[in-house]
Design an enzyme around this catalytic site. Structure first.
Site, PDB file in Angstrom:
ATOM      1  N   ASN A  10       0.875  -1.172   0.000  1.00  0.00           N
ATOM      2  CA  ASN A  10       0.000   0.000   0.000  1.00  0.00           C
ATOM      3  C   ASN A  10       0.914   1.225   0.000  1.00  0.00           C
ATOM      4  OD1 ASN A  10      -1.815   2.053   0.540  1.00  0.00           O
ATOM      5  ND2 ASN A  10      -2.200   1.434   2.666  1.00  0.00           N
ATOM      6  N   TRP A  11       0.990   1.861  -1.137  1.00  0.00           N
ATOM      7  CA  TRP A  11       1.937   2.982  -1.267  1.00  0.00           C
ATOM      8  C   TRP A  11       1.437   4.283  -0.643  1.00  0.00           C
ATOM      9  CZ3 TRP A  11       4.228   2.603  -6.957  1.00  0.00           C
ATOM     10  CH2 TRP A  11       5.162   1.558  -6.973  1.00  0.00           C
ATOM     11  N   LYS A  12       0.168   4.338  -0.288  1.00  0.00           N
ATOM     12  CA  LYS A  12      -0.398   5.561   0.301  1.00  0.00           C
ATOM     13  C   LYS A  12      -0.098   6.764  -0.603  1.00  0.00           C
ATOM     14  CE  LYS A  12       0.123   3.321   4.703  1.00  0.00           C
ATOM     15  NZ  LYS A  12       0.220   3.377   6.137  1.00  0.00           N
ATOM     16  N   HIS A  94      -9.400   1.159   5.041  1.00  0.00           N
ATOM     17  CA  HIS A  94      -8.093   1.346   5.677  1.00  0.00           C
ATOM     18  C   HIS A  94      -8.233   2.302   6.857  1.00  0.00           C
ATOM     19  CE1 HIS A  94      -3.973   2.608   6.363  1.00  0.00           C
ATOM     20  NE2 HIS A  94      -3.631   1.457   5.827  1.00  0.00           N
ATOM     21  N   GLU A  96      -6.527   4.698   7.899  1.00  0.00           N
ATOM     22  CA  GLU A  96      -6.321   6.131   7.603  1.00  0.00           C
ATOM     23  C   GLU A  96      -7.578   6.731   6.984  1.00  0.00           C
ATOM     24  OE1 GLU A  96      -2.636   5.669   5.472  1.00  0.00           O
ATOM     25  OE2 GLU A  96      -1.696   5.059   7.353  1.00  0.00           O
ATOM     26  N   GLU A 166      -5.405  -5.152  10.376  1.00  0.00           N
ATOM     27  CA  GLU A 166      -4.369  -4.148  10.602  1.00  0.00           C
ATOM     28  C   GLU A 166      -4.640  -3.433  11.925  1.00  0.00           C
ATOM     29  OE1 GLU A 166      -2.319  -2.940   6.699  1.00  0.00           O
ATOM     30  OE2 GLU A 166      -3.988  -1.563   7.021  1.00  0.00           O
ATOM     31  N   GLY A 172       2.499   1.898  10.722  1.00  0.00           N
ATOM     32  CA  GLY A 172       3.483   2.974  10.603  1.00  0.00           C
ATOM     33  C   GLY A 172       4.206   3.301  11.896  1.00  0.00           C
ATOM     34  N   SER A 210       3.421  -2.522  10.232  1.00  0.00           N
ATOM     35  CA  SER A 210       4.864  -2.610  10.474  1.00  0.00           C
ATOM     36  C   SER A 210       5.473  -3.959  10.063  1.00  0.00           C
ATOM     37  CB  SER A 210       5.183  -2.299  11.939  1.00  0.00           C
ATOM     38  OG  SER A 210       4.828  -0.957  12.228  1.00  0.00           O
ATOM     39  N   GLY A 231       2.831  -1.279   4.199  1.00  0.00           N
ATOM     40  CA  GLY A 231       2.955   0.142   3.893  1.00  0.00           C
ATOM     41  C   GLY A 231       4.416   0.508   3.641  1.00  0.00           C
ATOM     42  N   GLY A 232       5.067   1.013   4.662  1.00  0.00           N
ATOM     43  CA  GLY A 232       6.444   1.533   4.548  1.00  0.00           C
ATOM     44  C   GLY A 232       7.407   0.625   3.794  1.00  0.00           C
TER      45      GLY A 232
HETATM   46  P1  PGA Z   1       2.936   0.003   7.576  1.00  0.00           P
HETATM   47  O1  PGA Z   1       1.499   0.314   6.959  1.00  0.00           O
HETATM   48  O2  PGA Z   1       3.418  -1.293   6.976  1.00  0.00           O
HETATM   49  O3  PGA Z   1       3.785   1.174   7.196  1.00  0.00           O
HETATM   50  O4  PGA Z   1       2.769  -0.130   9.067  1.00  0.00           O
HETATM   51  C1  PGA Z   1       0.545  -0.706   6.749  1.00  0.00           C
HETATM   52  C2  PGA Z   1      -0.703  -0.141   6.121  1.00  0.00           C
HETATM   53  O5  PGA Z   1      -1.072   0.994   6.423  1.00  0.00           O
HETATM   54  O6  PGA Z   1      -1.361  -0.809   5.308  1.00  0.00           O
END
Ligand code: PGA
Length: 253
Positions: A10-12, A94, A96, A166, A172, A210, A231-232
């Protein structure tokens, strides 16, 4: 035969179209990554979808957001019909979107209906906050997120949904759920879905929060973890490909 792991990134709100193109070229050139055992999917920004669609041969593509209507006076929104040419998957719920943009279970439910109606593969995110975990509410929060999202859907529709667990406190933060914590929730999700929507349901359940190359192996060793939403660590070819490699090793072991 074991089903392959699903390794999703997930590149956000990261990467321009040219950075996206560079990434996908580099990733797809790594020869041994494209064996049976791992399916790779990237949720990229809207602006990167056209070039990614052109360049990507092995990776599936998804959009991170969309409006549930097919068209209309919704300034700034993108519809599933518009995404159809580029993406096979849609990310829904998600944390966010829930917490920063105020998406409710009702909106999430509408989006899920729309994604299924337009024949996408939806990935539905659920997860508890730190406070909810500390108050012992993890299971009830997740059950109610699932019930809210699946309202009005039939068994055949629900069968098409991939779940991503999640925990909000792990996203994050660098602090992943332990394999045992994740497994406990994944097992609960699987049994809840079977109880409520049919014993023959066997949803794919991804863990997110994470995930890094260093913790990916022990997480994948858990019986109810079928892949990741990352994500990251999906932003760099080195870390993303290392996680794909770990999943291939686990698949073939
Ligand atoms: P993260 O993000 O791996 O940076 O914790 C996961 C996500 O938001 O899907």
């Amino acid at each position: 035969m074991k089903p392959p792991f699903l390794i999703a990134g997930n590149w956000k709100m990261y990467k321009t179209p040219s950075q996206s193109q560079e990434f996908i070229r580099e990733l797809e050139e790594i020869p041994h990554l494209w064996r049976e055992g791992a399916e790779v999917l990237l949720f990229v920004p809207f602006t990167s979808l056209p070039i990614m669609k052109e360049v990507a041969g092995k990776v599936s593509l998804g959009a991170q957001n969309f409006h549930w209507e097919s068209e209309g006076a919704f300034t700034g929104e993108i519809s599933p019909v518009m995404l159809k040419e580029f993406a096979s998957h849609l990310l829904i719920g998600h944390s966010e979107r829930r917490h920063i943009f105020g998406e409710s279970d009702e909106w999430i439910c509408r989006k899920l209906h729309s994604a299924i109606h337009h024949q996408f593969s939806p990935v539905l995110c659920v997860g508890e906050t730190r406070q909810q975990r500390e108050e012992g509410l993890t299971f009830s929060v997740i059950r109610s997120q699932l019930e809210g999202a699946f309202q009005g859907l039939g068994r055949e529709d629900i069968r098409r949904v991939t779940i991503a667990y999640e925990p909000v406190w792990a996203i994050g933060t660098g602090q992943n759920a332990t394999p045992e914590q994740a497994q406990e929730v994944h097992r609960m999700i699987r049994s809840t879905m079977k109880e409520q929507w049919g014993n023959d349901l066997s949803p794919r359940i991804l863990y997110g929060g994470s995930v890094k190359p260093e913790n990916s192996g022990e997480l994948l060793d858990q019986p109810d973890i079928d892949g990741f939403l990352i994500g990251g660590a999906s932003l760099k070819v080195s870390s993303f490909s290392a996680i794909i490699e770990t999943s291939l090793k686990r698949y073939h072991s």
